[in-house]
Design a protein around this motif. Sequence first.
Motif, PDB file in Angstrom:
ATOM      1  N   TYR A  39      17.247  33.873  46.723  1.00 12.37           N
ATOM      2  CA  TYR A  39      15.860  33.431  46.879  1.00 12.37           C
ATOM      3  C   TYR A  39      15.508  33.527  48.354  1.00 12.37           C
ATOM      4  O   TYR A  39      16.047  32.788  49.179  1.00 12.37           O
ATOM      5  N   VAL A  40      14.634  34.453  48.699  1.00  6.44           N
ATOM      6  CA  VAL A  40      14.244  34.656  50.095  1.00  6.44           C
ATOM      7  C   VAL A  40      13.201  33.612  50.480  1.00  6.44           C
ATOM      8  O   VAL A  40      12.118  33.565  49.893  1.00  6.44           O
ATOM      9  N   THR A  41      13.530  32.776  51.447  1.00 11.24           N
ATOM     10  CA  THR A  41      12.616  31.724  51.888  1.00 11.24           C
ATOM     11  C   THR A  41      11.901  32.070  53.182  1.00 11.24           C
ATOM     12  O   THR A  41      10.925  31.422  53.551  1.00 11.24           O
ATOM     13  N   LYS A  42      12.400  33.107  53.881  1.00  8.45           N
ATOM     14  CA  LYS A  42      11.786  33.481  55.152  1.00  8.45           C
ATOM     15  C   LYS A  42      12.107  34.939  55.451  1.00  8.45           C
ATOM     16  O   LYS A  42      13.240  35.382  55.238  1.00  8.45           O
ATOM     17  N   GLY A  43      11.125  35.668  55.965  1.00  6.82           N
ATOM     18  CA  GLY A  43      11.365  37.044  56.377  1.00  6.82           C
ATOM     19  C   GLY A  43      11.582  37.975  55.202  1.00  6.82           C
ATOM     20  O   GLY A  43      11.019  37.790  54.123  1.00  6.82           O
ATOM     21  N   ALA A  58       9.741  37.178  51.439  1.00  5.31           N
ATOM     22  CA  ALA A  58       9.708  35.727  51.254  1.00  5.31           C
ATOM     23  C   ALA A  58       9.041  35.375  49.930  1.00  5.31           C
ATOM     24  O   ALA A  58       7.997  35.922  49.573  1.00  5.31           O
ATOM     25  N   GLY A  59       9.672  34.451  49.208  1.00  8.13           N
ATOM     26  CA  GLY A  59       9.153  34.005  47.929  1.00  8.13           C
ATOM     27  C   GLY A  59       9.734  34.732  46.730  1.00  8.13           C
ATOM     28  O   GLY A  59       9.532  34.311  45.591  1.00  8.13           O
ATOM     29  N   GLN A  60      10.463  35.814  46.972  1.00 10.93           N
ATOM     30  CA  GLN A  60      10.996  36.602  45.863  1.00 10.93           C
ATOM     31  C   GLN A  60      12.427  36.179  45.519  1.00 10.93           C
ATOM     32  O   GLN A  60      13.180  35.719  46.377  1.00 10.93           O
ATOM     33  N   ILE A  61      12.768  36.376  44.253  1.00  7.60           N
ATOM     34  CA  ILE A  61      14.084  36.018  43.720  1.00  7.60           C
ATOM     35  C   ILE A  61      14.713  37.250  43.087  1.00  7.60           C
ATOM     36  O   ILE A  61      14.028  38.036  42.440  1.00  7.60           O
ATOM     37  N   GLN A  62      16.009  37.393  43.295  1.00 14.63           N
ATOM     38  CA  GLN A  62      16.754  38.476  42.665  1.00 14.63           C
ATOM     39  C   GLN A  62      18.001  37.898  42.006  1.00 14.63           C
ATOM     40  O   GLN A  62      18.778  37.198  42.645  1.00 14.63           O
ATOM     41  N   PHE A  63      18.179  38.174  40.723  1.00 13.57           N
ATOM     42  CA  PHE A  63      19.423  37.837  40.028  1.00 13.57           C
ATOM     43  C   PHE A  63      20.374  39.021  40.146  1.00 13.57           C
ATOM     44  O   PHE A  63      19.954  40.184  40.051  1.00 13.57           O
ATOM     45  N   SER A 113      14.442  41.028  38.847  1.00 17.62           N
ATOM     46  CA  SER A 113      13.599  40.894  40.046  1.00 17.62           C
ATOM     47  C   SER A 113      12.351  40.085  39.733  1.00 17.62           C
ATOM     48  O   SER A 113      11.572  40.450  38.845  1.00 17.62           O
ATOM     49  N   SER A 114      12.132  39.002  40.485  1.00 23.92           N
ATOM     50  CA  SER A 114      11.048  38.073  40.153  1.00 23.92           C
ATOM     51  C   SER A 114       9.669  38.682  40.318  1.00 23.92           C
ATOM     52  O   SER A 114       8.703  38.205  39.709  1.00 23.92           O
ATOM     53  N   TRP A 115       9.519  39.724  41.159  1.00 22.66           N
ATOM     54  CA  TRP A 115       8.204  40.319  41.338  1.00 22.66           C
ATOM     55  C   TRP A 115       7.761  41.110  40.109  1.00 22.66           C
ATOM     56  O   TRP A 115       6.634  41.589  40.053  1.00 22.66           O
ATOM     57  N   LYS A 116       8.634  41.186  39.112  1.00 20.21           N
ATOM     58  CA  LYS A 116       8.271  41.824  37.853  1.00 20.21           C
ATOM     59  C   LYS A 116       8.062  40.790  36.748  1.00 20.21           C
ATOM     60  O   LYS A 116       7.919  41.156  35.576  1.00 20.21           O
ATOM     61  N   TRP A 117       8.064  39.519  37.122  1.00 19.58           N
ATOM     62  CA  TRP A 117       7.824  38.435  36.166  1.00 19.58           C
ATOM     63  C   TRP A 117       6.376  37.964  36.268  1.00 19.58           C
ATOM     64  O   TRP A 117       5.721  38.177  37.298  1.00 19.58           O
ATOM     65  N   PRO A 118       5.887  37.241  35.249  1.00 16.53           N
ATOM     66  CA  PRO A 118       4.614  36.533  35.411  1.00 16.53           C
ATOM     67  C   PRO A 118       4.748  35.515  36.552  1.00 16.53           C
ATOM     68  O   PRO A 118       5.787  34.857  36.676  1.00 16.53           O
ATOM     69  N   ARG A 124       8.077  28.580  38.740  1.00 15.33           N
ATOM     70  CA  ARG A 124       8.995  27.586  38.147  1.00 15.33           C
ATOM     71  C   ARG A 124      10.433  27.861  38.568  1.00 15.33           C
ATOM     72  O   ARG A 124      11.200  26.939  38.855  1.00 15.33           O
ATOM     73  N   MET A 125      10.805  29.140  38.612  1.00 14.64           N
ATOM     74  CA  MET A 125      12.177  29.478  39.000  1.00 14.64           C
ATOM     75  C   MET A 125      12.433  29.135  40.464  1.00 14.64           C
ATOM     76  O   MET A 125      13.520  28.647  40.818  1.00 14.64           O
ATOM     77  N   ARG A 126      11.462  29.383  41.332  1.00 17.73           N
ATOM     78  CA  ARG A 126      11.612  29.012  42.740  1.00 17.73           C
ATOM     79  C   ARG A 126      11.875  27.514  42.882  1.00 17.73           C
ATOM     80  O   ARG A 126      12.744  27.096  43.666  1.00 17.73           O
TER      81      ARG A 126
END
Length: 289
Positions: A39-43, A58-63, A113-118, A124-126
């Motif tokens: 989970y990228v919180t910065k940069g 920032a704000g994106q999540i990767q499993f 990749s969270s940028w492909k989610w609603p 909610r995942m963040r």
Amino acid sequence: MSIYLELPELNKDFSFRSFIDLGTGLCYPHWHKEIEIIYVTKGSFELGINDVPIRMHAGQIQFIAGGDVHYFLAAPDGERIVIQFDLSLFYDSSTDAERKKSISDSFMKMEHSSWKWPEPVAERMRALVQDMHEENIARQEGYMYMVKARLFEMLPMIFRDIPRNEMAEYASNGNIQSRETLEQLERVFSYVEEHYQESVTLKEVAEYMGFDPFYFSRLFKKNTGKNFITFLNEYRLNKAKWLLLTEEGSMADVAEASGFGSVKTFHHLFKEATGLSPLKYRKTLAGKE
């Protein structure tokens, strides 16, 4: 040299850990059986999973599924929460093989990749990832139950709300060619780490790898998302940023120690990348401006 198996230091009674990674160094291609969440919180961060380069913001999540070969490029201006856990946390003595396979398949086949989610699902995942990390760091009484509760809260989201990617299973299985490519990339990373203070050229690295320069250039770009010279300069700039934060040397000293041939080149590339001169960067982060 070969891709290495990472054995995360997980409590055998509670196979979960979380930590903050500031991205100050290269992370070589490796794999582990545990699920990893970034989970990228910065940069921003650049990573590769199997043979696919990914840039996260920032704000994106990767499993990252268990068994996926992955690496990270250095990004010292970034910050990410890393969570690793074993799927055994979802099992108990009554969990049958079919149920275990269902859970494992859900993590394998989800869109990673969270940028492909609603967006509501990503939000909610963040919150869940942040909460798990904070509980794990604070470690108040009962924190393990709280972390496990958040993991179980995450599970129905993966079953119901996160899109499926049927190609993910194929990609995670990998193939011999993909592993060979990542092992070659690891050799390049090692070469750069050992020689970045010297005058390094694409032709020299290609010869070291036993490749034609044109082929090597295409191979590197395909698997990192950038050309080799850009990567080399970014690597040197990351070293320079660290020196500016931790050392009191002159700009000439920093330029030389980072592998730049001249102060002028160093100054130009640094300002182009950060918007600040090296001296102003040092003063700003030191709180003097």
